[in-house]
Design an enzyme around this catalytic site. Structure first.
Site, PDB file in Angstrom:
ATOM      1  N   TYR A 155       1.183  -4.385   3.657  1.00 55.07           N
ATOM      2  CA  TYR A 155       0.675  -3.162   3.086  1.00 55.07           C
ATOM      3  C   TYR A 155       1.132  -3.328   1.516  1.00 55.07           C
ATOM      4  O   TYR A 155       0.634  -2.904   0.609  1.00 55.07           O
ATOM      5  CB  TYR A 155       1.236  -2.159   3.658  1.00 55.07           C
ATOM      6  CG  TYR A 155       1.123  -0.859   3.119  1.00 55.07           C
ATOM      7  CD1 TYR A 155      -0.033   0.061   2.888  1.00 55.07           C
ATOM      8  CD2 TYR A 155       2.324  -0.133   2.437  1.00 55.07           C
ATOM      9  CE1 TYR A 155      -0.141   1.317   2.521  1.00 55.07           C
ATOM     10  CE2 TYR A 155       2.143   0.891   1.935  1.00 55.07           C
ATOM     11  CZ  TYR A 155       0.966   1.556   2.012  1.00 55.07           C
ATOM     12  OH  TYR A 155       1.045   2.961   1.181  1.00 55.07           O
ATOM     13  N   GLY A 189       5.438  12.920   3.959  1.00 52.41           N
ATOM     14  CA  GLY A 189       5.079  13.185   5.393  1.00 52.41           C
ATOM     15  C   GLY A 189       3.705  13.476   5.826  1.00 52.41           C
ATOM     16  O   GLY A 189       3.582  14.383   6.276  1.00 52.41           O
TER      17      GLY A 189
END
Ligand code: ADP
Length: 259
Positions: A155, A189
């Protein structure tokens, strides 16, 4: 407002950071072309934008497919009668040690996070050139594009690659009046972090939620980031105040000290 009436295409706009960016830019006066894989999610965001009083159009496209990204840009231009900014936001995560990465996993994440941004840059720049106008290209990198994170190595590599494309494209398109910048969120989040946290738990035996809390505990400003925190910076990159900025990858991470 500074971006009133501008047409902005946002990929990955169905949820999370992309949705936050789309809503913020609409609040700031832009009309939005929403691109993602899921029509139901896109319709919900389009409704929210219309309630703000701006125009919205939706288009299903997989950003890893070059032709689909070019079609998305054409759709935005024809439906909203203009094309000024692209936000290449769509992305996916991959959690695991470098030793376990498979060719299939690496190809998949690379095709979305890197190829997807590349096709977005190409399609948008070609459209700006064809229209004979200036334009802004904004790409999603990450704090993981500034530092290689353990268990997020592939990633991280994709997000470093986005910074490389951003810098190179900024130089190649500068003479056309096209700027290219990136935003680099920290710990937001969204569903992506739910996925990352669960995968850390499976792989390391950490309790669910513990990895997310550990990362949030390393944020100097003392709280998790929200999509709105990211969207404010993207609004700046989309507007005229950033006209003299190009090739940059701005960190907006609350001062993340845990890495
Ligand atoms: P983030 O934290 O980046 O907001 P999410 O997983 O919540 O993470 O949102 C990412 C968005 O990108 C999702 O709406 C997802 O459907 C979208 N997306 C992922 N892959 C692609 C793709 N190949 N093409 C278009 N959109 C994609």
């Amino acid at each position: 407002m500074s971006i009133t009436g501008k047409v902005v295409l946002v990929t990955g706009a169905g949820q999370g950071i992309g949705r936050g960016i789309a809503l913020r830019l609409a609040h700031d006066g832009a009309d939005i072309a929403l691109v993602d894989l899921d029509q139901t999610k896109l319709d919900a965001v389009a409704d929210e934008i219309r309630q703000i009083g701006r125009r919205a159009t939706t288009f299903i496209a997989d950003v890893s497919d070059r032709a689909q990204v070019h079609a998305a840009v054409e759709h935005a231009h024809s439906e909203l009668s203009g094309f000024d900014v692209i936000v290449n936001n769509a992305g996916i995560a991959l959690v695991g040690p470098i030793s376990d990465a498979t060719p299939e996993e690496v190809s998949k994440i690379w095709s979305v996070n890197v190829d997807g941004v590349l096709w977005g840059i190409q399609a948008a720049a070609a459209k700006f050139q064809a229209l004979g106008q200036r334009g802004k290209i904004i790409n999603a990198s990450s704090i993981a594009g500034h530092d290689g994170f353990a268990m997020l190595g592939v990633y991280s590599a994709t997000k470093f690659a986005v910074r490389a494309l951003t810098q190179a494209a900024a130089k190649e398109y500068a003479s056309d009046g096209i700027t290219v910048n990136a935003y680099c969120p920290g710990v937001v989040g969204t569903d992506m972090w739910v996925t990352i946290d669960k995968r850390f738990a499976e792989l390391t035996g950490a309790p669910e939620g513990a990895t997310y809390e550990k990362f949030v505990g390393g944020i100097a400003l003392g709280r998790a980031e929200t999509p709105d925190d990211v969207a404010g910076f993207v609004s700046y990159l989309a507007g005229p105040d950033s006209d003299y900025m190009t090739g940059q990858a701005g960190l907006i991470d609350g001062g993340l000290v845990y890495r």
